[in-house]
Write an enzyme that holds these catalytic residues in place. Structure first.
Site, mmCIF file in Angstrom:
data_model
loop_
_atom_site.group_PDB
_atom_site.id
_atom_site.type_symbol
_atom_site.label_atom_id
_atom_site.label_comp_id
_atom_site.label_asym_id
_atom_site.label_seq_id
_atom_site.Cartn_x
_atom_site.Cartn_y
_atom_site.Cartn_z
ATOM 1 N N HIS A 6 -51.487 -91.006 -58.517
ATOM 2 C CA HIS A 6 -51.302 -89.584 -59.546
ATOM 3 C C HIS A 6 -52.835 -89.955 -59.789
ATOM 4 C CE1 HIS A 6 -52.068 -93.513 -62.587
ATOM 5 N NE2 HIS A 6 -52.563 -92.463 -63.013
ATOM 6 N N HIS A 18 -57.297 -86.486 -61.919
ATOM 7 C CA HIS A 18 -55.877 -87.229 -62.341
ATOM 8 C C HIS A 18 -54.254 -85.734 -62.101
ATOM 9 C CE1 HIS A 18 -53.740 -88.565 -65.063
ATOM 10 N NE2 HIS A 18 -53.980 -89.812 -64.878
#
Length: 172
Positions: A74, A89
């Site tokens: 992620h 992110h």
């Protein structure tokens, strides 16, 4: 020679560098202060921008070496050849998914070009697991008073991944 060209030449002579971070996905570019997570909105880890995605593909905002790829797929950190470090992110609260809903073949140490695919994500899966779809893009080593950040001024227009300049960084 235009005024901007003269300024670029002068910046080069003074050792000032300029970097352009492009949109990491299709969607809206927003100021990082609008991300509903204090770590990002309060700029605890750095300055940057965020995106609200309309697609499920995330691209590299700048070329460089991956010096971090999260086990949960992620988050990615890219270090440019001249030392700029950028965190991408994908989503908020996504680390808890342990990689479920994300697909990438990238690993730490690989080189990525600006506009290259970093990861794809399953939008419905993230939403069904209460993950908020914001993608902060943060310069994590930009704590220098000489750095100047210019966010794309017109965030009413939908950004095009890998093409729309989202943030300009000068003086690093």
């Amino acid at each position: 020679m235009s005024v901007s060209s003269k300024q670029e030449v002068q910046n080069e002579l003074l050792g000032k560098k300029k970097a352009l971070l492009v949109a990491v996905t299709d969607g809206s570019i927003i100021p990082v202060e609008e991300v509903p997570d204090l770590v990002f909105s309060e700029k605890m880890i750095g300055e940057g921008f965020a995106m609200i995605p309309t697609s499920n593909v995330v691209y590299a905002p700048i070329s460089g070496k991956l010096f971090q790829v999260a086990d949960a797929s992620h988050a990615f950190e890219i270090r440019t050849e001249d030392g700029l470090e950028v965190l991408i992110h994908v989503g908020l609260d996504t680390v808890m998914l342990n990689g479920e809903g994300f697909k990438t073949n990238l690993q730490k140490g690989m080189y990525v070009e600006q506009g290259e695919v970093l990861v794809t994500f399953n939008r419905e899966y993230l939403i069904s697991h209460n993950c908020r779809l914001f993608i902060p893009v943060i310069v994590i080593n930009g704590e220098n008073e000489n750095y100047q950040y210019v966010l794309k001024p017109d965030n009413e227009v939908e950004a095009i991944a890998g093409k729309t300049v989202a943030l300009t960084i000068e003086g690093y």
